[in-house]
Design an enzyme around this catalytic site. Sequence first.
Site, mmCIF file in Angstrom:
data_model
loop_
_atom_site.group_PDB
_atom_site.id
_atom_site.type_symbol
_atom_site.label_atom_id
_atom_site.label_comp_id
_atom_site.label_asym_id
_atom_site.label_seq_id
_atom_site.Cartn_x
_atom_site.Cartn_y
_atom_site.Cartn_z
ATOM 1 N N ASN A 34 27.008 81.417 54.520
ATOM 2 C CA ASN A 34 27.664 81.470 55.518
ATOM 3 C C ASN A 34 29.274 82.023 55.685
ATOM 4 O OD1 ASN A 34 26.618 78.857 55.592
ATOM 5 N ND2 ASN A 34 27.546 77.050 54.637
ATOM 6 N N HIS B 32 26.504 87.457 54.041
ATOM 7 C CA HIS B 32 26.411 87.541 55.756
ATOM 8 C C HIS B 32 27.537 88.184 56.498
ATOM 9 C CE1 HIS B 32 22.482 85.977 55.203
ATOM 10 N NE2 HIS B 32 22.149 86.236 54.880
ATOM 11 N N ARG C 195 31.701 80.226 68.590
ATOM 12 C CA ARG C 195 31.358 79.653 67.597
ATOM 13 C C ARG C 195 32.598 79.752 66.365
ATOM 14 N NH1 ARG C 195 26.621 82.684 64.546
ATOM 15 N NH2 ARG C 195 27.191 81.214 63.192
HETATM 16 P P1 OAD Z 1 19.006 77.289 58.138
HETATM 17 O O1 OAD Z 1 19.735 76.475 59.252
HETATM 18 O O2 OAD Z 1 17.585 77.970 57.759
HETATM 19 O O3 OAD Z 1 19.282 75.753 57.319
HETATM 20 C C1 OAD Z 1 19.999 75.191 57.109
HETATM 21 C C2 OAD Z 1 19.223 73.870 55.590
HETATM 22 O O4 OAD Z 1 19.921 72.858 55.359
HETATM 23 C C3 OAD Z 1 17.764 73.265 55.595
HETATM 24 O O5 OAD Z 1 17.606 73.311 54.404
HETATM 25 C C4 OAD Z 1 18.289 71.797 56.079
HETATM 26 O O6 OAD Z 1 17.268 70.835 55.334
HETATM 27 C C5 OAD Z 1 19.784 71.963 55.386
HETATM 28 N N1 OAD Z 1 20.561 70.524 55.121
HETATM 29 C C6 OAD Z 1 21.221 69.802 57.065
HETATM 30 N N2 OAD Z 1 21.748 69.138 56.372
HETATM 31 C C7 OAD Z 1 22.908 69.367 55.347
HETATM 32 C C8 OAD Z 1 23.382 68.519 54.502
HETATM 33 N N3 OAD Z 1 24.149 68.030 55.044
HETATM 34 N N4 OAD Z 1 23.389 68.941 53.364
HETATM 35 C C9 OAD Z 1 22.863 69.755 52.557
HETATM 36 N N5 OAD Z 1 22.102 70.071 53.596
HETATM 37 C C10 OAD Z 1 21.380 70.285 54.762
HETATM 38 O O7 OAD Z 1 20.206 77.764 57.463
HETATM 39 P P2 OAD Z 1 20.586 79.062 55.798
HETATM 40 O O8 OAD Z 1 19.703 78.970 55.158
HETATM 41 O O9 OAD Z 1 21.455 79.405 55.389
HETATM 42 O O10 OAD Z 1 21.904 84.890 58.577
HETATM 43 O O11 OAD Z 1 20.111 80.221 56.961
HETATM 44 C C11 OAD Z 1 20.290 81.759 56.571
HETATM 45 C C12 OAD Z 1 20.549 82.776 57.499
HETATM 46 O O12 OAD Z 1 19.609 82.913 58.644
HETATM 47 C C13 OAD Z 1 21.785 82.028 57.552
HETATM 48 O O13 OAD Z 1 22.780 83.059 56.920
HETATM 49 C C14 OAD Z 1 21.846 83.214 58.914
HETATM 50 C C15 OAD Z 1 20.566 82.517 59.984
HETATM 51 O O14 OAD Z 1 19.652 83.550 60.677
HETATM 52 C C16 OAD Z 1 22.586 85.480 59.684
HETATM 53 O O15 OAD Z 1 23.957 85.255 60.698
HETATM 54 C C17 OAD Z 1 22.378 86.871 58.843
#
Ligand code: OAD
Length: 270
Positions: A117, A134, A85
């Site tokens: 992120n 995170h 990663r």
């Molecule tokens: P997710 O992978 O859960 O969600 C990603 C979001 O980004 C989704 O709602 C997509 O629709 C959206 N998306 C995709 N492409 C996009 C783009 N080009 N522009 C804007 N939005 C887009 O990611 P997070 O919500 O960040 O935790 O996940 C939260 C946490 O879950 C992370 O920080 C990580 C993970 O487990 C840890 O590692 C502790």
Amino acid sequence: MQQGKSSATGVNADALAAVARLRTWLDGARRCLVLTGAGMSAESGIAPFRGGDQALWTRFDPARLATPEAFAADPDLVWAWYLWRMAGVRAATPHAGHRALADLAARQPGLALVTQNVDDLHERAGSTGVVHLHGELFALRCAACAAPAPPPTLPATGVAPALRQPPPRCHRCGGAVRPGVVWFGEALPEAAWQAAESAARACDLALVVGTSGLVHPAAALPAIARRHGARVVEINPAPTALSAQADLCWRATAAQALPLLTGASAELGG
Ligand code: OAD
């Protein structure tokens, strides 16, 4: 405070009106909170966690890779995965959306940029004082004594990730070195959470970009902002768990939408 909920999609009059409205809200905001998630980095080539075949938690089991127990049980497996990663992040570059947020912060000194992120793309685009809820991939530390460790030697990108690789050893106590991320079951860094929560309480506009809103406590920040009188705007191509709380849902990607807010782009993408 409440505005009618609307959804801006693609090149149409509604979308143009929504962008204009959002620009007005931004201009009028004294304090702005920007909360970003994995979707913020998607257009830089970094896979998000959820949604689609390439999402990390579709391809990999977080219980085997992203918990302290997993690291204790099989440090070589976990370390090799994080090296892969890290190499991906090193090869990636910030996009126009990252740069637009840095520009916005330069214009609005009260802006707080809070991210879930673990990459450093906001910083490489010029943002400073980013709150990493995170943790940060490259902030390596000893899993035993927490001493900071030097940056790792990364494998070349394009090379298949090693299945196992022993983590470096701590220069102080000899313990295994781990990535600087928050794993499932671990607490968020206290100072980061305090900064994020107070920014949510104090803001009058919360811009929520590229997060599914499924992981708490980060996902609670828009609701905290809203309870304290802020408008909430979601920028995400797909509906999320947070959409119902938003005053405006803009169905666009981060690289399309954010430059429009700062005037860095005049084109409205769908
Ligand atoms: P997710 O992978 O859960 O969600 C990603 C979001 O980004 C989704 O709602 C997509 O629709 C959206 N998306 C995709 N492409 C996009 C783009 N080009 N522009 C804007 N939005 C887009 O990611 P997070 O919500 O960040 O935790 O996940 C939260 C946490 O879950 C992370 O920080 C990580 C993970 O487990 C840890 O590692 C502790």
